[in-house]
Design a protein around this motif. Structure first.
Motif, mmCIF file in Angstrom:
data_model
loop_
_atom_site.group_PDB
_atom_site.id
_atom_site.type_symbol
_atom_site.label_atom_id
_atom_site.label_comp_id
_atom_site.label_asym_id
_atom_site.label_seq_id
_atom_site.Cartn_x
_atom_site.Cartn_y
_atom_site.Cartn_z
ATOM 1 N N UNK A 184 0.380 -1.865 3.525
ATOM 2 C CA UNK A 184 0.785 -3.048 2.978
ATOM 3 C C UNK A 184 -0.699 -3.714 1.999
ATOM 4 N N UNK A 185 -1.941 -3.130 2.603
ATOM 5 C CA UNK A 185 -3.109 -3.452 1.789
ATOM 6 C C UNK A 185 -2.946 -3.014 0.130
ATOM 7 N N UNK A 226 2.407 -0.102 -4.998
ATOM 8 C CA UNK A 226 3.631 0.305 -4.390
ATOM 9 C C UNK A 226 4.906 -0.515 -5.253
ATOM 10 N N UNK A 227 4.554 -1.689 -5.432
ATOM 11 C CA UNK A 227 5.626 -2.534 -6.158
ATOM 12 C C UNK A 227 5.691 -1.954 -7.646
ATOM 13 N N UNK A 228 4.515 -1.646 -8.052
ATOM 14 C CA UNK A 228 4.543 -1.094 -9.491
ATOM 15 C C UNK A 228 5.323 0.163 -9.392
ATOM 16 N N UNK A 229 5.096 1.071 -8.636
ATOM 17 C CA UNK A 229 5.675 2.384 -8.582
ATOM 18 C C UNK A 229 7.140 2.475 -8.413
ATOM 19 N N UNK A 230 7.729 1.485 -7.663
ATOM 20 C CA UNK A 230 9.151 1.344 -7.452
ATOM 21 C C UNK A 230 9.653 0.790 -8.701
ATOM 22 N N UNK A 231 9.076 -0.196 -9.348
ATOM 23 C CA UNK A 231 9.617 -0.469 -10.402
ATOM 24 C C UNK A 231 9.794 0.275 -11.629
ATOM 25 N N UNK A 274 7.862 0.267 4.581
ATOM 26 C CA UNK A 274 8.600 -1.053 4.281
ATOM 27 C C UNK A 274 7.610 -1.324 3.210
ATOM 28 N N UNK A 275 6.404 -1.241 2.928
ATOM 29 C CA UNK A 275 5.317 -1.481 2.279
ATOM 30 C C UNK A 275 5.257 -0.610 0.968
ATOM 31 N N UNK A 276 5.374 0.809 1.393
ATOM 32 C CA UNK A 276 4.926 1.788 0.466
ATOM 33 C C UNK A 276 6.266 2.496 -0.294
ATOM 34 N N UNK A 277 7.409 2.125 0.522
ATOM 35 C CA UNK A 277 8.856 2.807 0.079
ATOM 36 C C UNK A 277 8.531 4.211 0.106
ATOM 37 N N UNK A 278 7.912 4.818 1.093
ATOM 38 C CA UNK A 278 7.635 6.409 1.259
ATOM 39 C C UNK A 278 9.040 7.033 1.327
ATOM 40 N N UNK A 297 12.549 2.617 14.742
ATOM 41 C CA UNK A 297 11.989 3.355 13.713
ATOM 42 C C UNK A 297 12.205 4.688 13.399
ATOM 43 N N UNK A 298 12.213 5.436 14.530
ATOM 44 C CA UNK A 298 12.641 6.893 14.423
ATOM 45 C C UNK A 298 13.965 6.981 14.038
ATOM 46 N N UNK A 299 14.806 6.381 14.594
ATOM 47 C CA UNK A 299 16.403 6.422 14.356
ATOM 48 C C UNK A 299 16.466 6.277 12.742
ATOM 49 N N UNK A 300 15.628 5.195 12.320
ATOM 50 C CA UNK A 300 15.785 5.053 10.506
ATOM 51 C C UNK A 300 15.303 6.416 9.951
#
Length: 372
Positions: A194-195, A200-205, A228-232, A262-265
């Motif tokens: 998240x920091x 990560x927003x840029x990479x997703x775009x 969630x924040x990194x879209x890993x 979380x683990x199920x996801x």
């Protein structure tokens, strides 16, 4: 005999000769000790040991501290000799040569360009130098009738979040010149994805694939932020995802486990876990479960259907190879060749490559294992 030179057998078959995929392997963690000695001599860098054998012993002893922070201190030496274009190119070339010697047909090599600017190189020049070494080694392998493909993963150091966007832009800028993905590395606790959300927003775009170190030196909150924040698309190590598993009961034949959300996801979306058994033991990542490879939650995750992959992390620091890591797991959990093939298929499916190239890897793995 050192791990890179030793042959490992399973069911009478050489593990070294089997086709393998390496997803989590740090460039500055895979140098040959003799290369460090020679490069240090060229630039006048003082080393903790003056010959290759003693230097190897120093790395391995310092890496068994049970702490990621202590483990990372050894990289001051390797990064120190990787500050020139020639040094970077040589290290990258030898890195690929060693992968090929270990039977790797596809590897992703991760490293942090921001650490290699001390002698005047620009960020772009560091990437170009590494790629030149990779290209030279791949050409040599092909000229000898072999096969290997290697892509760069550019890492941003999470303790320097202000530089993450610049490294993300660097990665995208070189996406057609050998860079296949983006990573964050360094101290995990206190530096969630998240920091670095803007990067990560840029990479997703830019539709650029991301893996994030998470679930190694920090727990479920770090993994959650990576997703969630990194879209890993993959989790670097990710072993502490097992903290989200609850063993309900056991009998002589079965273990009954429930999964958290979380683990199920992670399981349902086949998000690959880039586990590195020896390194996970050395850094304390699996301390909650025990102090041996047999205590690693790898087998539990595998039996539950998670997309587990096997990696080396840092071949020099851990004194290991991918063949050795597979042999250790086979010995600890009674795996057969079919299991080792499954791990390679998992890794090939999770590679940051176009689907057609992933399918080619899957075919090469199947043919290689069928031939034994």
């Amino acid at each position: 005999m050192s791990a890179p030179d030793r042959e490992y057998l399973l069911e009478g078959v050489s593990i070294n000769a089997l086709p393998k995929v390496s997803l989590h392997d740090h460039l500055d963690g895979g140098l040959r000790p003799q290369t460090i000695v020679e490069l240090a001599d060229e630039i006048g860098l003082e080393l903790p040991a003056s010959d290759a054998r003693r230097l190897q012993d120093w790395f391995e002893s310092r890496s068994n501290a049970g702490s990621l922070v202590e483990y990372l201190k050894t990289f001051d030496v390797t990064v120190g000799v990787m500050q020139t274009a020639a040094g970077l190119a040589r290290v990258a070339r030898e890195f690929v040569e060693d992968l090929h010697a270990d039977g790797v047909i596809y590897g992703e090599v991760r490293w942090a360009p921001e650490q290699h600017l001390a002698r005047g190189l620009s960020l772009d020049q560091t990437v170009e130098a590494v790629q030149s070494g990779i290209d030279q080694a791949v050409a040599q392998v092909e000229a000898a009738g072999g096969f290997i493909r290697v892509g760069q993963l550019l890492s941003s150091l999470r303790q320097n979040p202000g530089q993450t966007l610049e490294i993300a832009q660097l990665a995208v800028r070189h996406r057609d010149d050998g860079v296949v993905g983006f990573d964050t590395a360094g101290p995990e606790a206190g530096f969630p994805a998240s920091t670095m959300r803007g990067a990560f927003d840029y990479l997703a775009s830019e539709w650029f694939p991301v893996t994030v170190h998470a679930g190694e030196a920090d727990g479920l909150a770090s993994i959650r932020s990576a997703l969630l924040d990194g879209r890993a698309l993959r989790l670097g190590h990710g072993v502490r995802l097992a903290e989200d598993l609850t063993v309900e009961r056991q009998d002589d034949e079965s273990t009954y486990v429930s999964l958290g959300l979380l683990s199920q996801w992670v399981k349902d979306r086949e998000i690959a876990l880039e586990t590195s058994p020896t390194s996970n033991l050395q850094t304390g990542a699996i301390a909650r479960w025990g102090e041996t490879i047999a205590d690693h939650p790898f087998d539990l995750l595998y039996q539950l259907g998670f997309r587990v992959t096997v990696n080396t992390d840092n071949r020099l620091m851990s004194g290991t190879s991918l063949s050795r890591e597979l042999a250790l797991l086979a010995d600890a959990f009674g795996y057969r060749l079919d299991d080792l093939e499954a791990f390679q298929l998992n890794a090939a499916a999770a590679a940051f490559l176009p689907i057609e190239e992933r399918e080619e890897l899957l075919d090469r793995i199947a043919v290689g294992f069928d031939a034994v």
